[in-house]
Design a protein around this motif. Sequence first.
Motif, PDB file in Angstrom:
ATOM      1  N   VAL A  12     -12.272  12.217  47.524  1.00 12.11           N
ATOM      2  CA  VAL A  12     -11.715  11.269  48.482  1.00 12.11           C
ATOM      3  C   VAL A  12     -12.610  11.306  49.719  1.00 12.11           C
ATOM      4  O   VAL A  12     -12.884  12.381  50.257  1.00 12.11           O
ATOM      5  N   TYR A  13     -13.083  10.123  50.132  1.00  8.14           N
ATOM      6  CA  TYR A  13     -13.897  10.022  51.336  1.00  8.14           C
ATOM      7  C   TYR A  13     -13.131   9.214  52.372  1.00  8.14           C
ATOM      8  O   TYR A  13     -12.676   8.100  52.108  1.00  8.14           O
ATOM      9  N   VAL A  58     -13.677  14.614  51.701  1.00 11.01           N
ATOM     10  CA  VAL A  58     -14.690  14.557  52.755  1.00 11.01           C
ATOM     11  C   VAL A  58     -14.158  13.607  53.809  1.00 11.01           C
ATOM     12  O   VAL A  58     -13.798  12.472  53.499  1.00 11.01           O
ATOM     13  N   THR A  59     -14.086  14.073  55.056  1.00 12.39           N
ATOM     14  CA  THR A  59     -13.538  13.212  56.102  1.00 12.39           C
ATOM     15  C   THR A  59     -14.404  13.210  57.342  1.00 12.39           C
ATOM     16  O   THR A  59     -14.986  14.235  57.723  1.00 12.39           O
ATOM     17  N   ASP A  60     -14.459  12.037  57.957  1.00  8.49           N
ATOM     18  CA  ASP A  60     -15.108  11.897  59.250  1.00  8.49           C
ATOM     19  C   ASP A  60     -14.262  12.648  60.278  1.00  8.49           C
ATOM     20  O   ASP A  60     -13.050  12.793  60.115  1.00  8.49           O
ATOM     21  N   ILE A  82      -7.860  21.570  47.003  1.00  8.64           N
ATOM     22  CA  ILE A  82      -8.889  20.598  47.367  1.00  8.64           C
ATOM     23  C   ILE A  82      -9.883  21.238  48.330  1.00  8.64           C
ATOM     24  O   ILE A  82      -9.499  21.782  49.364  1.00  8.64           O
ATOM     25  N   VAL A  83     -11.157  21.163  47.978  1.00  6.45           N
ATOM     26  CA  VAL A  83     -12.224  21.659  48.856  1.00  6.45           C
ATOM     27  C   VAL A  83     -12.449  20.615  49.934  1.00  6.45           C
ATOM     28  O   VAL A  83     -12.546  19.418  49.660  1.00  6.45           O
ATOM     29  N   ARG A  84     -12.530  21.065  51.192  1.00  4.08           N
ATOM     30  CA  ARG A  84     -12.556  20.156  52.328  1.00  4.08           C
ATOM     31  C   ARG A  84     -13.905  20.210  53.059  1.00  4.08           C
ATOM     32  O   ARG A  84     -14.408  21.284  53.370  1.00  4.08           O
ATOM     33  N   VAL A  85     -14.454  19.016  53.321  1.00  2.77           N
ATOM     34  CA  VAL A  85     -15.735  18.874  54.005  1.00  2.77           C
ATOM     35  C   VAL A  85     -15.523  17.952  55.202  1.00  2.77           C
ATOM     36  O   VAL A  85     -14.883  16.906  55.084  1.00  2.77           O
ATOM     37  N   LEU A  86     -16.072  18.335  56.342  1.00  5.19           N
ATOM     38  CA  LEU A  86     -15.947  17.561  57.579  1.00  5.19           C
ATOM     39  C   LEU A  86     -17.299  16.941  57.923  1.00  5.19           C
ATOM     40  O   LEU A  86     -18.325  17.606  57.847  1.00  5.19           O
ATOM     41  N   ARG A 107     -17.643  22.918  54.402  1.00  3.36           N
ATOM     42  CA  ARG A 107     -18.917  22.607  55.041  1.00  3.36           C
ATOM     43  C   ARG A 107     -18.703  21.567  56.126  1.00  3.36           C
ATOM     44  O   ARG A 107     -17.764  20.780  56.065  1.00  3.36           O
ATOM     45  N   ILE A 108     -19.630  21.550  57.097  1.00  2.00           N
ATOM     46  CA  ILE A 108     -19.662  20.507  58.115  1.00  2.00           C
ATOM     47  C   ILE A 108     -21.005  19.802  57.969  1.00  2.00           C
ATOM     48  O   ILE A 108     -22.048  20.457  57.914  1.00  2.00           O
ATOM     49  N   LEU A 109     -20.950  18.486  57.877  1.00  2.00           N
ATOM     50  CA  LEU A 109     -22.159  17.680  57.740  1.00  2.00           C
ATOM     51  C   LEU A 109     -22.306  16.774  58.947  1.00  2.00           C
ATOM     52  O   LEU A 109     -21.322  16.295  59.492  1.00  2.00           O
ATOM     53  N   GLU A 110     -23.553  16.522  59.337  1.00  2.00           N
ATOM     54  CA  GLU A 110     -23.816  15.620  60.455  1.00  2.00           C
ATOM     55  C   GLU A 110     -24.312  14.276  59.929  1.00  2.00           C
ATOM     56  O   GLU A 110     -25.106  14.225  58.999  1.00  2.00           O
ATOM     57  N   LYS A 111     -23.774  13.203  60.544  1.00  3.67           N
ATOM     58  CA  LYS A 111     -24.258  11.867  60.232  1.00  3.67           C
ATOM     59  C   LYS A 111     -25.587  11.657  60.924  1.00  3.67           C
ATOM     60  O   LYS A 111     -25.809  12.228  61.985  1.00  3.67           O
ATOM     61  N   PRO A 112     -26.439  10.859  60.376  1.00  2.00           N
ATOM     62  CA  PRO A 112     -26.272  10.086  59.148  1.00  2.00           C
ATOM     63  C   PRO A 112     -26.458  10.977  57.925  1.00  2.00           C
ATOM     64  O   PRO A 112     -27.259  11.917  57.937  1.00  2.00           O
ATOM     65  N   LEU A 113     -25.712  10.686  56.885  1.00  2.00           N
ATOM     66  CA  LEU A 113     -25.771  11.452  55.652  1.00  2.00           C
ATOM     67  C   LEU A 113     -26.871  10.906  54.748  1.00  2.00           C
ATOM     68  O   LEU A 113     -26.946   9.705  54.530  1.00  2.00           O
TER      69      LEU A 113
END
Length: 131
Positions: A12-13, A58-60, A82-86, A107-113
């Motif tokens: 889910v995004y 995965v959520t903004d 559910i594994v959660r990614v920010l 995990r935390i990801l930075e935009k732009p992906l």
Amino acid sequence: MSETQSARPTVVYVDDEELARKYFARSAGSAYEVLLADGADEALSILRSEGARVSVLVTDFRMPGRHGDELLREIARDYPHIVRVLVTAYADKDALLDALASGEVFRILEKPLGVSTVREVLAEAAAARPT
């Protein structure tokens, strides 16, 4: 539904930006079934009906209404499998570090992906899903 489709992990995004949702779905590739939500309420609605088969969310971080960290806390409580990614485009370091330290975020990801980053993180997250 074919056996190939049912074997794909479901992701889910959540992002309030339509283009970001479309880009993420394309970036994930055919290895994942991607369900898209425009905010926390829609994500929770999806999870009420599909939560048992969702592997990764995965959520903004910054969205109108509830922020991604609030959604992640609720998911951690109600859907611990559910594994959660920010994902964030903003450097709100304290909030991000709090989310990571609380164990609510894989995990935390930075935009732009980038496409390779999305695929790498999804593979790691799907492999980390508790059984």
